[in-house]
Design a protein around this motif. Structure first.
Motif, PDB file in Angstrom:
ATOM      1  N   VAL A 187      23.572 -13.913   9.095  1.00  0.00           N
ATOM      2  CA  VAL A 187      22.604 -14.924   9.518  1.00  0.00           C
ATOM      3  C   VAL A 187      23.105 -16.291   9.071  1.00  0.00           C
ATOM      4  O   VAL A 187      23.336 -16.528   7.882  1.00  0.00           O
ATOM      5  CB  VAL A 187      21.215 -14.646   8.892  1.00  0.00           C
ATOM      6  N   GLU A 188      23.282 -17.168  10.040  1.00  0.00           N
ATOM      7  CA  GLU A 188      23.839 -18.484   9.742  1.00  0.00           C
ATOM      8  C   GLU A 188      22.761 -19.434   9.247  1.00  0.00           C
ATOM      9  O   GLU A 188      21.658 -19.492   9.801  1.00  0.00           O
ATOM     10  CB  GLU A 188      24.517 -19.070  10.985  1.00  0.00           C
ATOM     11  N   GLY A 189      23.081 -20.171   8.174  1.00  0.00           N
ATOM     12  CA  GLY A 189      22.161 -21.155   7.611  1.00  0.00           C
ATOM     13  C   GLY A 189      22.889 -22.439   7.279  1.00  0.00           C
ATOM     14  O   GLY A 189      24.102 -22.562   7.498  1.00  0.00           O
ATOM     15  N   PRO A 190      22.169 -23.400   6.732  1.00  0.00           N
ATOM     16  CA  PRO A 190      22.783 -24.708   6.434  1.00  0.00           C
ATOM     17  C   PRO A 190      23.877 -24.636   5.373  1.00  0.00           C
ATOM     18  O   PRO A 190      24.745 -25.514   5.320  1.00  0.00           O
ATOM     19  CB  PRO A 190      21.595 -25.559   5.942  1.00  0.00           C
ATOM     20  N   GLU A 191      23.850 -23.610   4.547  1.00  0.00           N
ATOM     21  CA  GLU A 191      24.844 -23.492   3.470  1.00  0.00           C
ATOM     22  C   GLU A 191      25.804 -22.322   3.685  1.00  0.00           C
ATOM     23  O   GLU A 191      26.359 -21.791   2.731  1.00  0.00           O
ATOM     24  CB  GLU A 191      24.127 -23.363   2.132  1.00  0.00           C
ATOM     25  N   GLY A 192      25.963 -21.916   4.927  1.00  0.00           N
ATOM     26  CA  GLY A 192      26.865 -20.810   5.224  1.00  0.00           C
ATOM     27  C   GLY A 192      26.122 -19.618   5.793  1.00  0.00           C
ATOM     28  O   GLY A 192      25.041 -19.765   6.372  1.00  0.00           O
ATOM     29  N   TYR A 193      26.708 -18.451   5.615  1.00  0.00           N
ATOM     30  CA  TYR A 193      26.135 -17.225   6.171  1.00  0.00           C
ATOM     31  C   TYR A 193      25.508 -16.377   5.063  1.00  0.00           C
ATOM     32  O   TYR A 193      25.959 -16.391   3.915  1.00  0.00           O
ATOM     33  CB  TYR A 193      27.212 -16.392   6.859  1.00  0.00           C
ATOM     34  N   THR A 194      24.480 -15.615   5.439  1.00  0.00           N
ATOM     35  CA  THR A 194      23.908 -14.612   4.555  1.00  0.00           C
ATOM     36  C   THR A 194      24.126 -13.243   5.190  1.00  0.00           C
ATOM     37  O   THR A 194      23.717 -13.016   6.339  1.00  0.00           O
ATOM     38  CB  THR A 194      22.403 -14.837   4.334  1.00  0.00           C
ATOM     39  N   LEU A 195      24.807 -12.375   4.466  1.00  0.00           N
ATOM     40  CA  LEU A 195      25.038 -11.021   4.956  1.00  0.00           C
ATOM     41  C   LEU A 195      23.846 -10.157   4.598  1.00  0.00           C
ATOM     42  O   LEU A 195      23.442 -10.083   3.440  1.00  0.00           O
ATOM     43  CB  LEU A 195      26.307 -10.433   4.331  1.00  0.00           C
ATOM     44  N   LYS A 196      23.278  -9.484   5.599  1.00  0.00           N
ATOM     45  CA  LYS A 196      22.122  -8.625   5.392  1.00  0.00           C
ATOM     46  C   LYS A 196      22.375  -7.242   5.977  1.00  0.00           C
ATOM     47  O   LYS A 196      23.214  -7.075   6.851  1.00  0.00           O
ATOM     48  CB  LYS A 196      20.884  -9.241   6.046  1.00  0.00           C
ATOM     49  N   GLY A 197      21.619  -6.257   5.486  1.00  0.00           N
ATOM     50  CA  GLY A 197      21.732  -4.907   6.009  1.00  0.00           C
ATOM     51  C   GLY A 197      22.145  -3.920   4.949  1.00  0.00           C
ATOM     52  O   GLY A 197      21.922  -4.131   3.748  1.00  0.00           O
ATOM     53  N   GLY A 198      22.750  -2.823   5.381  1.00  0.00           N
ATOM     54  CA  GLY A 198      23.154  -1.786   4.438  1.00  0.00           C
ATOM     55  C   GLY A 198      24.341  -1.000   4.944  1.00  0.00           C
ATOM     56  O   GLY A 198      24.634  -0.967   6.149  1.00  0.00           O
TER      57      GLY A 198
END
Length: 398
Positions: free
Chosen positions: A58-69
């Motif tokens: 998930v792209e945000g203002p400070e880079g990406y956040t990896l989510k899931g499993g």
């Protein structure tokens, strides 16, 4: 296709779109993190039926956040390294499965004669396979009253809480270390007393595994994975170790087992004598002869030794698996959609509508023109050594 909104809603939505169109910017920049995820997934988890790699960026203002499993920590490590090498800024919120919320209950055994495993945690979801009583499983996640599990053939699915007895490591080792009983009749029941006229505890199908407690002249006393006690007729079952030591691994035994299932109805996702799909049938026949083979026809075709790919059926011996589908072309890949087992005399047995015998001889009354025309090739897996073939005499599964 029907549009769900009323006309006046459509009108206001259109006006909103017109006024906002000038202000809306559509990003044409590819999600570089998703590209890395796709690359790693194709390497480590190309078959989602047997590997969990449900990760999104998930792209945000400070880079990406990896989510899931994922249940593949080595794949997650590879993803992290690839993102770092590409100098992609990310935060890692991926859960390495089994989930910590399971509180150590990451093992289990199927608690019903047959438990349906589904593609999503809902009874309305597609049934992808089945687990049979006593089957040991790995537990990865919980969602509401559903558990995501993995069977000994590595297949993944969601099972309702009624279908599984959850265990921690100690409980699981105790269960595995106990003396077992295997049910060998096609279909039957266990009883609350050592008397076939007493109350039924549950139904049973071929291949069910229970804990063996004791025995008398006519019955075995057994315990279910969830602690229920019952009695099973000696004429319908055998101590697991005795059964295992008597396995012959012969083509004659495979044919004999296959014919006990004649007439069993076709069931999409079925792998038990209550109902089977085509690959569930061949899987069950082989299991009752001491082998665990991959779940689907498209997986089974990659095991064993090639026998024929040109319709020379005189090369085949009973027990060989025949595969059917669409041949590869310049623009399309091969598609394997059906499997049956050769039984000799130009005949094969398979599940299509029900379990029945068909012939490859054009002059036979039971000639199967449809499958003859889509025949791909035959593989021999009996007594073969391959990564996807597991022998119960060599592996401590139960």
């Amino acid at each position: 296709m029907k549009f769900p909104l009323k006309k006046r809603c459509c009108f206001y939505a259109l006006l909103s779109f017109v006024f906002m169109a000038c202000e809306t910017k559509t990003s044409t920049v590819p999600n570089k993190a998703e590209e890395a995820i796709s690359s790693v997934k194709s390497t480590y988890a190309p078959d989602t039926r047997v590997a969990l790699f449900d990760i999104e960026a998930v792209e945000g203002p400070e880079g990406y956040t990896l989510k899931g499993g994922t249940n593949l920590p080595e794949a997650l490590d590879a993803l992290r390294k690839q993102l770092e090498q590409k100098q992609i800024v990310f935060q890692d919120s991926v859960e390495v499965l089994p989930s910590a919320s399971l509180d150590g209950k990451i093992y289990g055994a199927i608690a019903l004669s047959v438990a349906n495993l589904r593609s999503r945690p809902a009874h309305s979801a597609e049934m992808v396979t089945q687990g049979t009583l006593g089957m040991p499983v790995k537990v990865y996640q919980k969602q509401d009253s559903w558990y995501r599990i993995q069977t000994p053939d590595h297949y993944l699915g969601w099972v309702d809480s009624r279908g599984i007895a959850l265990m921690d490591k100690t409980q699981f080792e105790d269960w595995k270390g106990s003396e077992k009983l295997i049910y060998t009749k096609t279909y039957g029941h266990s009883f609350i007393e050592a008397d076939a006229s007493s109350q039924v505890v549950s139904d049973l199908v071929a291949g069910n595994i229970l804990k063996l407690v004791t025995e008398n002249v006519a019955f075995y006393q057994v315990e279910y994975p969830d602690g229920r006690n019952a009695y099973v007729s000696k004429s319908e079952a055998s101590p697991y170790l005795d059964w295992k030591s008597n396995l012959s691994f012969t083509k004659e035994a495979l044919v004999e087992t296959s014919k006990t299932m004649l007439g069993v109805p076709y069931l999409w996702g079925g792998t038990s004598t209550k109902g089977v799909d085509c690959s569930g049938f061949t899987k069950t026949v082989y299991f009752m002869n001491g082998m665990i083979i991959p779940r689907d026809a498209s997986q089974q075709i990659h095991e064993g030794t090639l026998v024929d790919d040109s319709g020379e059926f005189d090369k085949l011996i009973p027990g060989d698996l025949l595969f059917f589908g669409r041949k590869a072309t310049d623009s399309t890949s091969e598609r394997v959609v059906h499997v049956g087992m050769w039984i000799g005399n130009n005949e094969f047995i398979h599940s299509a509508g029900n379990v029945h015998i068909s012939s490859m001889a054009k002059n036979a009354d039971n000639f199967d023109a449809y499958n003859y025309d889509r025949y791909l090739r035959t593989k021999r897996i009996l007594n073969q050594k391959d990564e996807g073939l597991l022998y119960l005499t060599e592996q401590d599964v139960f």
